[in-house]
Scaffold this motif. Structure first.
Motif, PDB file in Angstrom:
ATOM      1  N   LEU A  34      48.453  -8.199  64.308  1.00  0.00           N
ATOM      2  CA  LEU A  34      49.899  -8.412  64.356  1.00  0.00           C
ATOM      3  C   LEU A  34      50.472  -8.823  63.002  1.00  0.00           C
ATOM      4  N   LEU A  35      49.617  -9.143  62.040  1.00  0.00           N
ATOM      5  CA  LEU A  35      50.083  -9.571  60.723  1.00  0.00           C
ATOM      6  C   LEU A  35      50.313  -8.373  59.813  1.00  0.00           C
ATOM      7  N   PRO A  36      51.183  -8.509  58.813  1.00  0.00           N
ATOM      8  CA  PRO A  36      51.400  -7.412  57.847  1.00  0.00           C
ATOM      9  C   PRO A  36      50.104  -7.093  57.086  1.00  0.00           C
ATOM     10  N   GLU A  37      49.964  -5.874  56.680  1.00  0.00           N
ATOM     11  CA  GLU A  37      48.748  -5.439  55.990  1.00  0.00           C
ATOM     12  C   GLU A  37      48.744  -5.787  54.510  1.00  0.00           C
ATOM     13  N   ASP A  38      49.906  -6.045  53.925  1.00  0.00           N
ATOM     14  CA  ASP A  38      49.989  -6.280  52.477  1.00  0.00           C
ATOM     15  C   ASP A  38      50.087  -7.768  52.142  1.00  0.00           C
ATOM     16  N   LEU A  39      49.360  -8.609  52.842  1.00  0.00           N
ATOM     17  CA  LEU A  39      49.393 -10.036  52.559  1.00  0.00           C
ATOM     18  C   LEU A  39      48.659 -10.333  51.256  1.00  0.00           C
ATOM     19  N   PRO A  40      49.138 -11.289  50.458  1.00  0.00           N
ATOM     20  CA  PRO A  40      48.504 -11.592  49.165  1.00  0.00           C
ATOM     21  C   PRO A  40      47.264 -12.471  49.292  1.00  0.00           C
ATOM     22  N   PHE A  41      46.798 -12.748  50.477  1.00  0.00           N
ATOM     23  CA  PHE A  41      45.626 -13.604  50.683  1.00  0.00           C
ATOM     24  C   PHE A  41      44.781 -13.011  51.799  1.00  0.00           C
ATOM     25  N   PRO A  42      43.494 -13.352  51.845  1.00  0.00           N
ATOM     26  CA  PRO A  42      42.643 -12.857  52.941  1.00  0.00           C
ATOM     27  C   PRO A  42      43.077 -13.495  54.257  1.00  0.00           C
ATOM     28  N   PRO A  43      43.554 -12.727  55.201  1.00  0.00           N
ATOM     29  CA  PRO A  43      44.168 -13.317  56.393  1.00  0.00           C
ATOM     30  C   PRO A  43      43.184 -14.028  57.314  1.00  0.00           C
TER      31      PRO A  43
END
Length: 481
Positions: A180-189
């Motif tokens: 459900l989180l965006p794919e282009d996050l600046p950190f390892p989710p």
């Protein structure tokens, strides 16, 4: 399987009578058979509402299990059934003829397993799992070292089961939310989300007992989120948009249709809950326990409600409907409530985890519950292990949960009632069971009464012996499937 009853020490006039061991040959003792009474039925099991005899062995553990109202005991009896196993049931894809019978069978066997623990506690006058197992396998003098090893094994096994359960709950919650989180996050989710969930749960897992309001509210919320998830799954099934939970594909090789159904009806807190219920009951002799305080009644109702909210899931997976246009986008809601159900169940699992062997000097130096924090840190660390290792741990969890729920009470029952001398009912411990030439007439009549009552108890236990054999056989089939 009644607890041994103590002979009355009060006469009708209120004066104390001599204890049985002081009877002499002139004492008049008559064994009277009540011919007007109907014979005892093998199904006439002891009533849960009877008061527990006063016993130091039973009372010594009560402070460890705080008194709880029947509503709270019912909450913790129901909660384990509406967790990971139930959430995975829509993914089993079993036909109805292979899905419904196992669910009903394991629900009934789970209720029977709880009843066996309850009867073992009443029979042995022990209110703690460690004490019952020690009484079954290491009773008597000269077994101090054996008792020490057994105690360590029981505490280690209990702690391992709860840590594995909390680890799977936390890991699956994270994996369910990741899509459900965006794919282009600046950190390892994944590690960040694990830390966020762990920090949010930290105030809850530091509670002292199941009676803590924080744990109670979290457990009620966990059941509420399961009900919302159940409604969303039902609507998604009606629309034909129900999808397989991705977590099902990450589990180990043992997680099949039948074994998942068995796992859905596993539980591990029977004895602490029974102790808490009795600790919250009125003192013996002041009032008769009501039906609401009957452990057997609460357990049966919890199983019935669990079946009501898991059996429809078998229909959902066996009969898929066509897509209705336009469908509601329920998959995100299903994922969120799935994750919340698992996250909010972690506090009640870790609160009952045995403490780590921290040196007493360190424990006295701080008021921080180091054992709970270290255990939760271990849980959070395990949730970050690679997928291959997580599959092995999930298989270990399934085996431990099924063995602890179905096999262990059967094994203890067999050991106590087939390989141990039965506890006396009316004969004092110092009086030999077998008649001797020097025995008085009173002692001989007392022993005849003892043997008659033991035969009655044996007939009552026949049905439960059959149940125990079924539990042992089914658990073996699950593990070797």
């Amino acid at each position: 399987m009644d607890l041994p009853r103590r002979p009355s020490t009060e006469s009708s006039s209120g004066e104390s009578t001599p204890i049985l061991s002081n009877f002499n040959s002139s004492t008049s003792l008559i064994l009277v058979h009540d011919d007007d009474e109907e014979p005892s039925s093998p199904f006439d099991f002891p009533d849960d509402d009877e008061d527990i005899p006063d016993s130091p062995d039973f009372e010594i553990r009560r402070p460890w299990s705080p008194p709880m109202a029947p509503s709270l005991v019912f909450l913790y009896l129901l909660s384990p059934y509406l967790k990971l196993g139930a959430l995975f049931l829509p993914n089993t894809q079993l036909p109805l003829k292979y899905g419904i019978p196992p669910l009903i069978i394991f629900a009934v066997l789970s209720a029977f397993a709880r009843q066996i623990w309850y009867m073992l506690a009443r029979y042995s006058r022990k209110a703690d799992l460690e004490d019952i197992i020690l009484d079954a396998f290491a009773r008597g003098r000269g077994k101090e070292r054996q008792r020490g090893w057994l105690r360590a094994i029981v505490r280690g096994g209990t702690g391992t089961l709860r840590v594995l359960l909390a680890f799977i709950y936390l890991r699956e919650s994270v994996h369910i939310i990741l899509p459900l989180l965006p794919e282009d996050l600046p950190f390892p989710p994944r590690p960040v989300l694990t830390v966020v969930f762990a920090v949010a749960l930290l105030p809850l897992v530091s509670a002292q007992s199941l009676a803590s309001k924080r744990v109670v509210y979290a457990t009620w919320a966990s059941i509420a989120t399961y009900f919302v998830w159940f409604i969303c799954v039902a609507v998604a099934h009606a629309q034909g948009t129900l999808e397989i939970n991705p977590g099902w594909l990450r589990m180990g090789t043992f997680w099949q249709g039948t074994t998942t159904t068995a796992f859905a009806f596993t539980s591990s807190s029977t004895l602490p809950l029974y102790t808490s219920l009795k600790a919250g009951s009125p003192p013996s002799g002041l009032s008769k326990s009501s039906v609401s305080r009957s452990f057997r009644t609460l357990s049966t109702i919890s199983v019935a409600i669990a079946v009501s909210f898991t059996l429809p899931l078998i229909f959902f997976t066996a009969r898929m409907n066509g897509v209705i246009d336009p469908p509601l986008r329920l998959q995100p809601a299903i994922a969120v409530f799935n994750a919340l159900t698992l996250l909010l169940a972690i506090p009640s699992v870790l609160v009952t985890t045995p403490s780590l062997p921290i040196p007493e000097r360190i424990r006295r130096a701080t008021s921080i519950p180091l054992s709970k924090y270290l255990t939760f840190t271990l849980v959070a660390g395990l949730s970050l292990v690679p997928t291959r290792a997580a599959r092995v741990l999930s298989d270990a969890l399934l085996v431990c949960a099924c063995a602890g729920t179905f096999f262990l009470p059967a094994l203890v029952h067999i050991t106590i009632h087939f390989f141990k001398r039965p506890l006396s009912i009316v004969v004092p411990p110092e009086l030999p069971m077998a008649p001797s030439p020097s025995a008085s007439a009173a002692d001989e009549l007392l022993q005849r009464k003892e043997r008659a009552l033991q035969r009655t108890q044996w007939r009552k236990r026949v049905v439960w012996d059959v149940v125990v054999i079924l539990l042992t056989g089914l658990c073996t089939c699950i593990i070797t499937e």
